[in-house]
Design an enzyme around this catalytic site. Sequence first.
Site, PDB file in Angstrom:
ATOM      1  N   SER A 131      -0.573   3.031   1.138  1.00  0.00           N
ATOM      2  CA  SER A 131      -0.671   3.241   2.572  1.00  0.00           C
ATOM      3  C   SER A 131       0.657   2.905   3.251  1.00  0.00           C
ATOM      4  CB  SER A 131      -1.785   2.352   3.141  1.00  0.00           C
ATOM      5  OG  SER A 131      -1.866   2.516   4.533  1.00  0.00           O
ATOM      6  N   GLY A 132       1.121   3.829   4.103  1.00  0.00           N
ATOM      7  CA  GLY A 132       2.385   3.631   4.804  1.00  0.00           C
ATOM      8  C   GLY A 132       3.580   4.219   4.090  1.00  0.00           C
ATOM      9  N   THR A 177       0.793  11.377   4.327  1.00  0.00           N
ATOM     10  CA  THR A 177       0.301  12.340   5.317  1.00  0.00           C
ATOM     11  C   THR A 177       1.437  13.173   5.876  1.00  0.00           C
ATOM     12  OG1 THR A 177      -1.493  10.824   5.904  1.00  0.00           O
ATOM     13  CG2 THR A 177      -0.974  12.563   7.476  1.00  0.00           C
ATOM     14  N   ASN A 199       0.410   0.499   8.057  1.00  0.00           N
ATOM     15  CA  ASN A 199       0.707   1.838   8.568  1.00  0.00           C
ATOM     16  C   ASN A 199      -0.060   2.039   9.862  1.00  0.00           C
ATOM     17  OD1 ASN A 199       1.346   4.481   8.934  1.00  0.00           O
ATOM     18  ND2 ASN A 199       0.266   5.262   7.145  1.00  0.00           N
ATOM     19  N   SER A 213      -2.706   5.345   9.108  1.00  0.00           N
ATOM     20  CA  SER A 213      -3.082   5.335   7.697  1.00  0.00           C
ATOM     21  C   SER A 213      -4.314   6.213   7.482  1.00  0.00           C
ATOM     22  CB  SER A 213      -3.384   3.899   7.258  1.00  0.00           C
ATOM     23  OG  SER A 213      -3.848   3.876   5.933  1.00  0.00           O
ATOM     24  N   SER A 214      -4.241   7.104   6.478  1.00  0.00           N
ATOM     25  CA  SER A 214      -5.389   7.927   6.116  1.00  0.00           C
ATOM     26  C   SER A 214      -6.386   7.055   5.374  1.00  0.00           C
ATOM     27  CB  SER A 214      -4.956   9.096   5.229  1.00  0.00           C
ATOM     28  OG  SER A 214      -4.069   9.932   5.906  1.00  0.00           O
ATOM     29  N   GLY A 218      -2.974   5.841  -2.706  1.00  0.00           N
ATOM     30  CA  GLY A 218      -2.224   5.415  -3.881  1.00  0.00           C
ATOM     31  C   GLY A 218      -2.905   4.213  -4.536  1.00  0.00           C
ATOM     32  N   GLU A 260      -3.888   0.603  -5.291  1.00  0.00           N
ATOM     33  CA  GLU A 260      -3.970  -0.528  -4.364  1.00  0.00           C
ATOM     34  C   GLU A 260      -4.203  -1.830  -5.125  1.00  0.00           C
ATOM     35  OE1 GLU A 260      -6.839   0.221  -1.322  1.00  0.00           O
ATOM     36  OE2 GLU A 260      -5.541   1.653  -0.274  1.00  0.00           O
TER      37      GLU A 260
END
Length: 1108
Positions: A107-108, A112, A157, A160-161, A387, A389
Amino acid sequence: MEVKTSLLDNMIGVGDMVLLEPLSEDSFLGNLKKRFDHSEIYTYIGSVVISMNPYRSLPIYTPEKVEEYRNRNFYELSPHIYALADEAYRSLRDQDKDQCILITGESGAGKTEASKLVMSYVAAVCGKGHEVNKVKEQLLQSNPVLEAFGNAKTVRNDNSSRFGKYMDIEFDFKGDPLGGVISNYLLEKSRVVKQPRGERNFHVFYQLLSGASDDTLRKLKLDRDFSKYNYLSLDSAAVSGLDDAANFRTVRNAMQIVGFMEDEVQSVLELVAAVLKLGNIEFKPESRCNGTDESRVKDKNDLKEMCELLGIEQSVLERAFSYRTVEAKMEKVSTTLNVAQAYYARDALAKNLYSRLFSWLVTRINESIQAQTKARHKVMGVLDIYGFEIFEDNSFEQFIINYCNEKLQQIFIELTLREEQEEYVREGIEWTNIEYFNNAIICDLIENNQNGILAMLDEECLRPGTVTDETFLDKLNTICADHQHFESRLNKNSKFLNDHSLPHNCFRIQHYAGKVLYRVEGFVDKNNDLLYRDLSQAMYKANHSLIKQLFPEGNPAKVNLKRPLTAGFQFRASVGTLMRNLQTKNPNYIRCIKPNDKKASHIFTDSLVRHQVRYLGLMENVRVRRAGYAFRQPYEPCLERYKMLCKRTWPHWKGPAREGVEVLMADLQIPTEEISYGRSKIFIRNPRTLFFLEEKRKQCLQDLATLIQKIYRGWKCRTHFLLMKKSQIVVAAWYRRYAQQKKYRNIKSATTMVQSYTRGWQARKLLRELKHQKRCEEAVTTIAAFWHGTQARRELRRLKEEARRKHAVALIWAYWQGLKVRREYRKFFRANAGKKIYDFTIQRIIQKYFLGLKSSMPSMSPIDRKWPARPYGFLDGVHTELRKIFHHWRCKKYRDQFTEEKKAVYEEKLEASEIFKDKKALYPNSVSQPFKGDYLEISKNPKYQKLNSAVDEKVLLADVVNKINRANGKGTPRIFLLTKKNFVLADQKTGQVKASIPLPDVTSVSVSTQKDGFFALKLKEGSASAVKGDFLLSSEHLIEIITKLHRIGATAADREKLKVDISDEFLVQFKQDKVCVKFIQSSPKNGNSISCKRKNNRLLEVSVPTSP
């Protein structure tokens, strides 16, 4: 000729990690940092793109950059995400190979944004057209909608998605987009009810409260204050650089472009508002008589508003929060819920409601963007998913996310090796087995149908009895005890039982990216994802159209007693489908890396990047790529790049490109084991060989540059010398010309001066001769003049003397004659003196009269009645005659000023005077009113356009008249049109022609002597127009109408003159009967209006008020 650059030109660090020498984790990180510091955020690992998030805008995504990378070889330019997107698009369009682009990272890291860049590039380079642009716009505008409902602000982020997204974009045979299909994976629905500190709920909640209008919020029963909603965290409600109000308008616009109807948008907003209201529902305990605790809703206001939004009966939903019904075969058991269970039910409903709403949005978007044709399409898939984690506290969500990444890593290794092997076979290069870590054993540990962790979790969730997270961990310890990648406190892979880094309620898995510690707390509940059947049925009873679609299992007619599928089973099935889909496509990889946790530009945190490089398996990727040949290149570009290193290939090689490369490599004495020749490419095993070629090329380019400089300087000097020589010749020629011209001018000037002196001497000599001759002539003339003067004066004196003598004789004679006349006149003077004096006096009086009349003449106006007074009685006749003569003269002058139209008007006025003067009382009022003719402006008024077109001739008069009805004496408005041949009566409202009468059929007109506007048009007996009888009409412009009728009859040669009868009684023929129209005077007190009344069948009486 176009100059092509290369990946190796002007390279900062190493653009392709496969060429990195020496290869180690430190050198890998050092190369990434060096490129990142120089704003080079993209680096290759073969065909894989590593993308570093710069946390700032870079000028590398302009339309010019798109054109620069369009239709270019992957390694032709410096690394860029556009190069990968172009390679995938061209392979799909030209080679008919389905493509997929896998974007991974934590994330970040910019996943996206990377997916947006890929889609925007494909949209920019594909075809144009109205339909194509519409499809592209819909595909691009689906992103803001999904981001609003699926993205949130996290500590890592701001956007973040919180779900995985896979989009298949479908293309036709030309490469134009036809549509797409979106698949979503594992929405983080737990975020709806609880967010970690420093994070927010999904964007749409904040966007709705910030950007919706006051009217919309009032309809949704919401308030703008975030603090009034329990599901919204307050410490991070406002995000710097994020405009929720503007984003809400963007989302509304995007939903409209994608194809959402207005009622669908309203339904979605109502469900979002219902989720916020649901979070405000709180419960209180209440003891029952049997000793059990029961929950009750504290404040029912939020519950009431939520039920109003969704159309649910409040009592039904309130009962569903307090009771739970369990069905087993034919039995139903209802149990009460305590406060904790009620809160669990509330949160479960909120999570399910939002999750199902998100799934419905994805389905609705797919309906809008899916391809309309049934033919086979080319497909490009774009995968944007979590991704790997590794957090301090890893739970069920991290477990299945990391499982998905294990599967992606497995397919990445398989497809990469397969691609390598296929290229070697295609090029005829001998394939050598590559040893690498195969993570299939880890995937099997998780997904095995018998002994896998997910299978055991499902088994625990389904078995009867007490099921807890601890029983699940015990089962794992029992079955997975011998697995080399599984560790817990109780299995034999644990090195030390007193290792406090491995707590009792945790287990550890050795993933490909490293060891991850998972806490089993919540695994069973999150896998069950249980929503009580009472809540599903309550939702199904709602009158809201969208709610019924989201909770189909609540239909009482379709009660299913089976337990719903677990979250782990559904996710495993989705991942399996995704893997099978990806294996049918040619893969393209984008590995996104976050350089720091501060979201700041120009900061590179080694430890964080090292961690991501490890769990993304980038070093493993490089080793797999370098296990065969580190570099490969087609023969033509290779020969073009290095041909200057061999005299036989420089400057032009005329044979096949492969032979030229072989000659080149042999001349450079490259060991044969370092290179292999394929069918279309040369393969270089070791990067040192490539760098040796680049070094030789760099040195050769320097030598060539020196040679070019030498040749250029020689050419420049020779050119300068020849130019100077040519200039010297030109200067010399111009100087010689100038010197000769100057010498010529000097000689010409001297010659001119000598000539002028000679001509001057000759002229002066001639002048002296002429002057002498002139003086002689003047002397002769002077002497002659003096002599003639003397003679003339003598003659003048003689003639004067003779004239004096004659005058004296005449004067004496005149005096003598006068004396004689006076003597004779004295005899008759007294007899004629009186008459002469009288004649003189009369003459002087007449002269004075005319002079006085001249100074007191009246104006030139014909209506001016003034005339000077008569001074003497004897001039009475003359005075009167002069007045008549002057009046006739000024009338003629006045008439001469008239135009033809004005003459016609005055002629009509004169004719009206002859007809009506002293006969009709209405006439004096019409004298001052001009005859306008067309009072309706029928040619200009669009209302009468149809009527105007029906009349062929020029309209002389157009007015509204009243047609008198013999039955009751009342008038009906009619349009009266008069032409030279006809008069027409038409309906005033519709313009429909009621009657058209030829003027020859009109024999006479009858009017009264009063001030009324009634007149009767009498028609010729026996004519076709007289079938319905005469016309009795009333008009304010009676004088003008009858005058124009009379004038038309008088000017026509083929008809008799129209008779005008003026009488207070006249007969009018109505069909077969004759009716008498009688005019009487009435007193003003009865009203000033003229009235017409029927007295009997034979009499119509018109009352005309008398003048006061």
